[in-house]
Structures are given as C-alpha cells and as structure tokens.
Design a protein around this motif. Structure first.
Motif, PDB file in Angstrom:
ATOM      1  N   ALA A 161       0.836  -1.213   0.000  1.00  0.00           N
ATOM      2  CA  ALA A 161       0.000   0.000   0.000  1.00  0.00           C
ATOM      3  C   ALA A 161       0.867   1.258   0.000  1.00  0.00           C
ATOM      4  O   ALA A 161       0.564   2.233  -0.699  1.00  0.00           O
ATOM      5  N   LEU A 162       1.961   1.244   0.779  1.00  0.00           N
ATOM      6  CA  LEU A 162       2.845   2.407   0.836  1.00  0.00           C
ATOM      7  C   LEU A 162       3.552   2.622  -0.499  1.00  0.00           C
ATOM      8  O   LEU A 162       3.711   3.752  -0.954  1.00  0.00           O
ATOM      9  N   GLU A 163       3.959   1.540  -1.128  1.00  0.00           N
ATOM     10  CA  GLU A 163       4.618   1.674  -2.432  1.00  0.00           C
ATOM     11  C   GLU A 163       3.649   2.216  -3.472  1.00  0.00           C
ATOM     12  O   GLU A 163       4.007   3.056  -4.295  1.00  0.00           O
ATOM     13  N   ALA A 164       2.423   1.728  -3.425  1.00  0.00           N
ATOM     14  CA  ALA A 164       1.395   2.214  -4.350  1.00  0.00           C
ATOM     15  C   ALA A 164       1.136   3.702  -4.135  1.00  0.00           C
ATOM     16  O   ALA A 164       0.888   4.456  -5.076  1.00  0.00           O
ATOM     17  N   PHE A 165       1.233   4.127  -2.869  1.00  0.00           N
ATOM     18  CA  PHE A 165       1.027   5.546  -2.542  1.00  0.00           C
ATOM     19  C   PHE A 165       2.180   6.414  -3.042  1.00  0.00           C
ATOM     20  O   PHE A 165       2.011   7.598  -3.307  1.00  0.00           O
ATOM     21  N   GLY A 166       3.379   5.801  -3.191  1.00  0.00           N
ATOM     22  CA  GLY A 166       4.510   6.566  -3.707  1.00  0.00           C
ATOM     23  C   GLY A 166       5.685   6.689  -2.754  1.00  0.00           C
ATOM     24  O   GLY A 166       6.641   7.411  -3.027  1.00  0.00           O
ATOM     25  N   VAL A 167       5.621   6.007  -1.639  1.00  0.00           N
ATOM     26  CA  VAL A 167       6.759   6.020  -0.714  1.00  0.00           C
ATOM     27  C   VAL A 167       7.914   5.249  -1.345  1.00  0.00           C
ATOM     28  O   VAL A 167       7.724   4.149  -1.848  1.00  0.00           O
ATOM     29  N   VAL A 213       9.225  11.409   5.359  1.00  0.00           N
ATOM     30  CA  VAL A 213       8.418  11.959   4.269  1.00  0.00           C
ATOM     31  C   VAL A 213       8.371  13.485   4.348  1.00  0.00           C
ATOM     32  O   VAL A 213       8.722  14.079   5.365  1.00  0.00           O
ATOM     33  N   GLU A 214       7.898  14.102   3.256  1.00  0.00           N
ATOM     34  CA  GLU A 214       7.671  15.552   3.262  1.00  0.00           C
ATOM     35  C   GLU A 214       6.528  15.880   4.221  1.00  0.00           C
ATOM     36  O   GLU A 214       5.625  15.060   4.421  1.00  0.00           O
ATOM     37  N   ASP A 215       6.572  17.100   4.784  1.00  0.00           N
ATOM     38  CA  ASP A 215       5.566  17.497   5.774  1.00  0.00           C
ATOM     39  C   ASP A 215       4.135  17.246   5.304  1.00  0.00           C
ATOM     40  O   ASP A 215       3.314  16.709   6.028  1.00  0.00           O
ATOM     41  N   ASP A 216       3.862  17.624   4.036  1.00  0.00           N
ATOM     42  CA  ASP A 216       2.460  17.599   3.605  1.00  0.00           C
ATOM     43  C   ASP A 216       1.933  16.194   3.316  1.00  0.00           C
ATOM     44  O   ASP A 216       0.730  16.002   3.194  1.00  0.00           O
ATOM     45  N   SER A 217       2.826  15.187   3.178  1.00  0.00           N
ATOM     46  CA  SER A 217       2.292  13.846   2.918  1.00  0.00           C
ATOM     47  C   SER A 217       2.255  12.964   4.172  1.00  0.00           C
ATOM     48  O   SER A 217       1.771  11.840   4.126  1.00  0.00           O
ATOM     49  N   ALA A 218       2.732  13.502   5.316  1.00  0.00           N
ATOM     50  CA  ALA A 218       2.767  12.694   6.533  1.00  0.00           C
ATOM     51  C   ALA A 218       1.380  12.180   6.920  1.00  0.00           C
ATOM     52  O   ALA A 218       1.196  11.004   7.236  1.00  0.00           O
ATOM     53  N   GLY A 219       0.385  13.060   6.831  1.00  0.00           N
ATOM     54  CA  GLY A 219      -0.974  12.669   7.206  1.00  0.00           C
ATOM     55  C   GLY A 219      -1.514  11.549   6.330  1.00  0.00           C
ATOM     56  O   GLY A 219      -2.131  10.599   6.818  1.00  0.00           O
ATOM     57  N   VAL A 233      -2.709   5.714   5.179  1.00  0.00           N
ATOM     58  CA  VAL A 233      -2.518   4.465   4.426  1.00  0.00           C
ATOM     59  C   VAL A 233      -2.169   3.316   5.379  1.00  0.00           C
ATOM     60  O   VAL A 233      -2.731   2.214   5.287  1.00  0.00           O
ATOM     61  N   ILE A 234      -1.243   3.588   6.299  1.00  0.00           N
ATOM     62  CA  ILE A 234      -0.830   2.536   7.240  1.00  0.00           C
ATOM     63  C   ILE A 234      -2.007   2.110   8.114  1.00  0.00           C
ATOM     64  O   ILE A 234      -2.287   0.930   8.285  1.00  0.00           O
ATOM     65  N   THR A 235      -2.704   3.097   8.647  1.00  0.00           N
ATOM     66  CA  THR A 235      -3.810   2.792   9.559  1.00  0.00           C
ATOM     67  C   THR A 235      -4.874   1.951   8.870  1.00  0.00           C
ATOM     68  O   THR A 235      -5.352   0.946   9.403  1.00  0.00           O
ATOM     69  N   LYS A 236      -5.212   2.361   7.630  1.00  0.00           N
ATOM     70  CA  LYS A 236      -6.261   1.656   6.894  1.00  0.00           C
ATOM     71  C   LYS A 236      -5.843   0.215   6.597  1.00  0.00           C
ATOM     72  O   LYS A 236      -6.639  -0.717   6.715  1.00  0.00           O
ATOM     73  N   THR A 237      -4.565   0.033   6.238  1.00  0.00           N
ATOM     74  CA  THR A 237      -4.120  -1.295   5.807  1.00  0.00           C
ATOM     75  C   THR A 237      -3.850  -2.243   6.975  1.00  0.00           C
ATOM     76  O   THR A 237      -4.119  -3.438   6.890  1.00  0.00           O
ATOM     77  N   ALA A 238      -3.313  -1.697   8.058  1.00  0.00           N
ATOM     78  CA  ALA A 238      -2.884  -2.572   9.161  1.00  0.00           C
ATOM     79  C   ALA A 238      -4.024  -2.915  10.105  1.00  0.00           C
ATOM     80  O   ALA A 238      -3.867  -3.737  11.003  1.00  0.00           O
ATOM     81  N   GLN A 239      -5.189  -2.304   9.868  1.00  0.00           N
ATOM     82  CA  GLN A 239      -6.273  -2.463  10.826  1.00  0.00           C
ATOM     83  C   GLN A 239      -7.000  -3.807  10.686  1.00  0.00           C
ATOM     84  O   GLN A 239      -7.393  -4.195   9.592  1.00  0.00           O
TER      85      GLN A 239
END
Lengths: 452, 112
Positions: free
Chosen positions: B19-25, B65-71, B76-82
């Motif tokens: 999920a993080l890779e798909a997001f662009g991390v 990460v950059e400030d604006d993408s931290a949220g 992404v992590i919360t949604k996927t790991a839940q």
C-alpha cells in the motif's frame, strides 16, 4: 567359526547406540537456553571421549572380569587395556568375538554417564564434570554393570543381580536409567538451583532440535534393546516390536495427560513421552507381550508426565527432568515386569497378572531399589567431595551471562548479518593469514553487490 | 520533513508495504521488534510449567516523508494494518531536523 549374522547385528547395534549420545546432546541441547546450548552438548560429547578411553583401560574389566567377591565387582586387572581379548571368542566353538561385546557394552557406559548431565544444565564447570564422569563411571557404573549385565559363564562368575537375585533387566532399566536418574537427583542437590529457578522463564530455546534428538534416540534404542539379545534372533525381534509399541503408547499417554491438565498437547510432551516409553521398555522388552508393552508404555507416559512437576514442589533443580523421566521411567519399567511379565515372552517368567504370584515382583523391586540407593549415595559423596575441593559450579556472573562464552569461549549461534564485522582475527592464525581479513571484506562486498 | 513510525502486526507487514509503495513512498526502514500494549502477552507451557510471555513480536516501520504527505502516509498505514482487534499497533509522527543522502551528500528534500 564366528556367527557372522549375530556379529553383524551386534556391531550394527553398537553403532546405533553410539549415535544415541549425540542424539541425547541434541535432545538436551535444544531444551536449554541458547546461551548454554554448547556446554549442554559438550557434557555428552565429553562423556563420549572420556568413557571410550576408560572402558578400554579398566571399565570392561570391572564390569565383565571374573568376580572378586559376592557378585559386586569384576577383577579390574584381568582385562586391563583389553589385554588378551583381541582374538578371543565368547565360547570355544561358534562364539561371538569378545571385541563385539566389548564395543556394544562400551556405548552403554557412555550414554549412562551422559544422561546425568541433564540435571546440572547451565551451571557446571566442564573440567569438574569430566573428573566426576571418570570417577562416577569407575565406582558406580562399571560395578553396577557387573551386577546387572555379567552373567555366569563356565568358570567365570558374574554379578549378583543377574545370577543370584534373578531380577529381569534386559537392556538396562536399572543399570542405565535408574542408575543415571538417581545420580542426577544427587547432583542436582549437590549443585543447587540455577539462579532464577522457578522464577525466570527457562524455556527450551530450540524445540526442533529436541524433536530431532528424540528421533535419533528412538532409532538408536532399537540397537540398545534389540541388540541386547546379543544375537540376531527371535528375542531381538520381540524386543524390537515391544520397543516400538511401548514408545508410541507412552508418547500418546504423555500428550493425553498434558491435554487434560494444561489444555495443550505439546511437541516437547511428544518428545518427552517417547523417551519415557523407551526408558520403561528397556528392562522389560524381553519379558512382556506386545499388548503388555502398550499398557506398560501408557503407564510410563502418564506417570513421567506427572513426575516432571515434582521438582518445583520439592525444590530441586533437575533442569531437564532426568529424575522425572529416567528414574521414574526406569522404576516403572523394572517393577512392572513383576506384574506384566508373561512366560510366553522370551524371558519366560510370569508376573503377578499372569498368575506368577509375587516371586518375580520382589526380585524386581530389590534390584531397582539396590541400584537406586547405591547410585544416589555414592554420587552424593563424589559430588560433595568435588564441590568442596575443585568446585562444581561456575561463577554466578558466568552462569547469568552464559556458560558457553565463559567456559568454552564460543556461542552457539550467529544469526545477525552484522556481527562478523565486529570481530577481528587475533592470536596464532592472525599473522600467517594476514590477508584473510581483507578477503572476508571482499567476500562481503561481493555478496552485497549480488543482492543489490 | 516528518518521521512516521508505525508498530504493526507482523502478518500485516506485506500489505502495508504494498500500500505504501502504491502511494509513492520510495523507501523505508523495517525492524523486527517486540513489545506489548493493552493486548498484553500470552501463555506458553513447557512440560507443564506455564510461562507468561509479556512481549509479542511486532514489525516497526520507519519512513521519512515531506511534511504535507505525513498525514496521508499515516492514513494508508492505519487503513491497511487495521484488523479491528486489540493489538493492531500504533503510528506516530515526529519532526525531522535534517537528512543527508550518504552517496551524494544531497540534503533534506533532495535526499528523500
């Protein structure tokens, strides 16, 4: 003419029994914490080295030399260094080479000594263990092997349990297991508890090793029991089948006991049940029927599973349950011969349940109690003498930080990719192979570039 | 720049990475960790002796990460790991003062 079939089976059996000691090293090694796995295994391997030598020098002679009085001891000088035995046969015509019997009995002595080490895990000085092993074998095992295994033959007089008491101990329930178990209890008392016993978790660090060890022990035990027929014959075959059956039943019974008591059937329980069954069928494999073996194994499995908890109630640190498995299992197997023995089996004696009355039962009890008492008392004396002189326990700091590193200057495992980098080659080999450090670095770089 | 640290269940790790890779991390540091929260530990039994095991295996993921993408990354992590069950883990965000790319010496945003 040497009976080649019998000789082949006896030598094969001896080799299988030898493999039991490395198997025991795995069984015990997996049960301790990772910081003491090597020391645990080294106590078994130390016994392999030491007893191999002592057996040839005076062990065989004490066990199987002509009796010097009352069935207590063989003449230590008669076969010192195995003199005169290199061309001997066990009988003038058609006998086995004596050397094959020497070999078979040697590996019994080795594993009996190694069995004791489970009681003193994590805390015994290796040098003191070896001194103990040599003295113990000489004054406890070799004489008891004479009592139990040396049968009268022609002019040669053997031991009192085998020839006068007539207790049935086919492969060493008394001489090996009750003996080692009683000695283990004595040593656990002498050395005292490990730091943190019954408070800190001391879980087995590698259960697959324990399972592998149990498997090797089971395989080797077919040599131990079926080989004790000292012939490739019907008795050996009956002993083989009983050894399989009782062991399976004991493993199931241990698991059932755990499931009922703790709610889970564990792998350690299966492995422990296997060993408990093997121990119990050792004295009895020639004396019971296959169905009798199922019952005998099941009883041993339940009683040993319950007995391993005793150390917490009574407060002795028999670390790997040598008492609960070998002493209790040995007593169960030896005494049950008095109940479950059947004249239809090769030993040919009826026990109480087969209408034989209590005649065999009291012989079994006297044999078991005699070996247990002698072993416990003499081990206690040897142990205390060593503890008060050269010392039997390592320093507390070494015990806490790990006996492997303190005593052997090794660790069992290196599972981190980065630790090699923190080590530098010093000492004798450093100058001679000065480039090896560079080579190792180059290897690491290559490895890294392949991955990326 | 922000450091996003997540402690999650080990079996959720693959999903979170995808999920993080798909997001662009583009990179992260992963550590096998142990710990406990409200979930507490579990019980193990060896030859009848029960042990309370306080620490459970967890995966610790660290991402700069950059400030604006931290949220969004936290989302992404919360949604996927839940899984909705106790023991799913925690995610937290901290400010980063500076970053250097070792290979080139590039700094801060250029180094991400």
């Amino acid at each position: 003419m040497v009976p080649t079939g019998d000789t082949a089976w006896l030598l094969a059996s001896a080799s299988m029994v030898l493999l039991m000691t490395p198997g025991l090293a795995l069984f015990y090694g997996g049960m301790v914490r990772s910081k003491s796995v090597l020391n645990m295994m080294m106590m078994s391997f130390g016994a392999l080295g030491l007893i191999s030598v002592l057996w040839v020098l005076w062990g065989y002679s004490i066990a199987f030399g002509n009796d010097v009085g009352a069935g207590m001891l063989g003449d230590p000088f008669e076969f010192f260094g195995l003199r005169g035995l290199m061309e001997d046969l066990t009988s003038e015509e058609g006998g086995l080479p004596v050397m094959a019997f020497v070999a078979f009995q040697a590996v019994f002595a080795i594993i009996t000594v190694a069995l004791i080490s489970g009681a003193i895990a994590d805390r015994a000085k290796f040098g003191t263990w070896l001194i103990f092993a040599g003295i113990w074998a000489t004054v406890v095992y070799f004489p008891i092997a004479h009592w139990v295994f040396a049968f009268d033959a022609g002019d040669v007089v053997g031991g009192w349990i085998a020839n006068d008491l007539l207790a049935i101990d086919f492969a060493g329930g008394t001489a090996v297991h009750i003996n080692a178990g009683a000695a283990a209890l004595a040593l656990a008392i002498v050395l005292g508890k490990r730091k943190g016993f019954a408070r800190d978790p001391m879980r087995p660090h590698n259960l697959p090793l324990v399972m592998l060890g149990a498997g090797i022990l089971w395989f080797g035990w077919f040599g131990f029991n079926a080989g004790s027929a000292v012939a490739a014959d019907n008795t050996a075959a009956v002993a083989w089948v009983n050894t399989m059956t009782a062991t399976g039943a004991a493993s199931l019974a241990w698991l059932a006991t755990e499931k009922i008591r703790d709610g889970h059937a564990t792998s350690l329980g299966a492995a422990s049940g296997i060993v408990a069954g093997l121990v119990a069928i050792t004295p009895s494999c020639s004396a019971v029927s296959p169905v009798g073996a199922i019952l005998l194994g099941a009883i041993a499995g339940v009683l040993c599973a319950l007995a391993v908890g005793l150390k917490y109630r009574l407060g002795y640190d028999d670390s790997l349950d040598v008492v609960g498995v070998h002493l209790v299992g040995g007593l169960v197997g030896t005494i049950l011969v008095g109940f479950l023995g059947t004249a239809a089996a090769p030993a040919g004696v009826d026990g109480l349940f087969y209408g034989g009355g209590v005649d065999q039962l009291w012989r079994q009890v006297v044999g078991a109690v005699s070996v247990m008492t002698y072993s416990f008392v003499v081990t206690l004396i040897i142990g205390y003498l060593l503890h008060k002189t050269v010392g039997f326990r390592v320093d507390e700091d070494d015990e806490v930080s790990g006996i492997d590193l303190a005593v052997h200057a090794e660790t069992g495992y290196d599972l981190h990719v980065s630790t090699g980098a923190g080590r530098t080659l010093t000492g004798a080999t450093a100058g001679a192979t000065g480039s090896s450090g560079v080579g190792a670095d180059a290897d690491r770089q290559t490895e890294g570039s392949v991955k990326s | 720049m922000k450091l996003v640290t997540a402690v999650i269940k080990p079996h959720k790790w693959d999903e979170v990475r995808e999920a993080l890779e798909a997001f662009g991390v583009t990179g992260m540091t992963v550590t096998e960790a142990s710990g406990f929260g409200r979930q507490k530990g579990h019980t193990e039994v060896y030859r009848g002796a029960e042990y309370d095991v306080a620490l459970l295996p967890k995966i610790r993921v660290e991402i700069v990460v950059e400030d604006d993408s931290a949220g969004d990354v936290v989302g992404v992590i919360t949604k996927t790991a839940q899984t909705g069950r106790i023991g799913d883990g925690k995610v937290w965000v901290m400010p980063i003062e500076s970053v250097v790319r070792v290979r080139t010496g590039e700094r801060d945003s250029a180094a991400l």
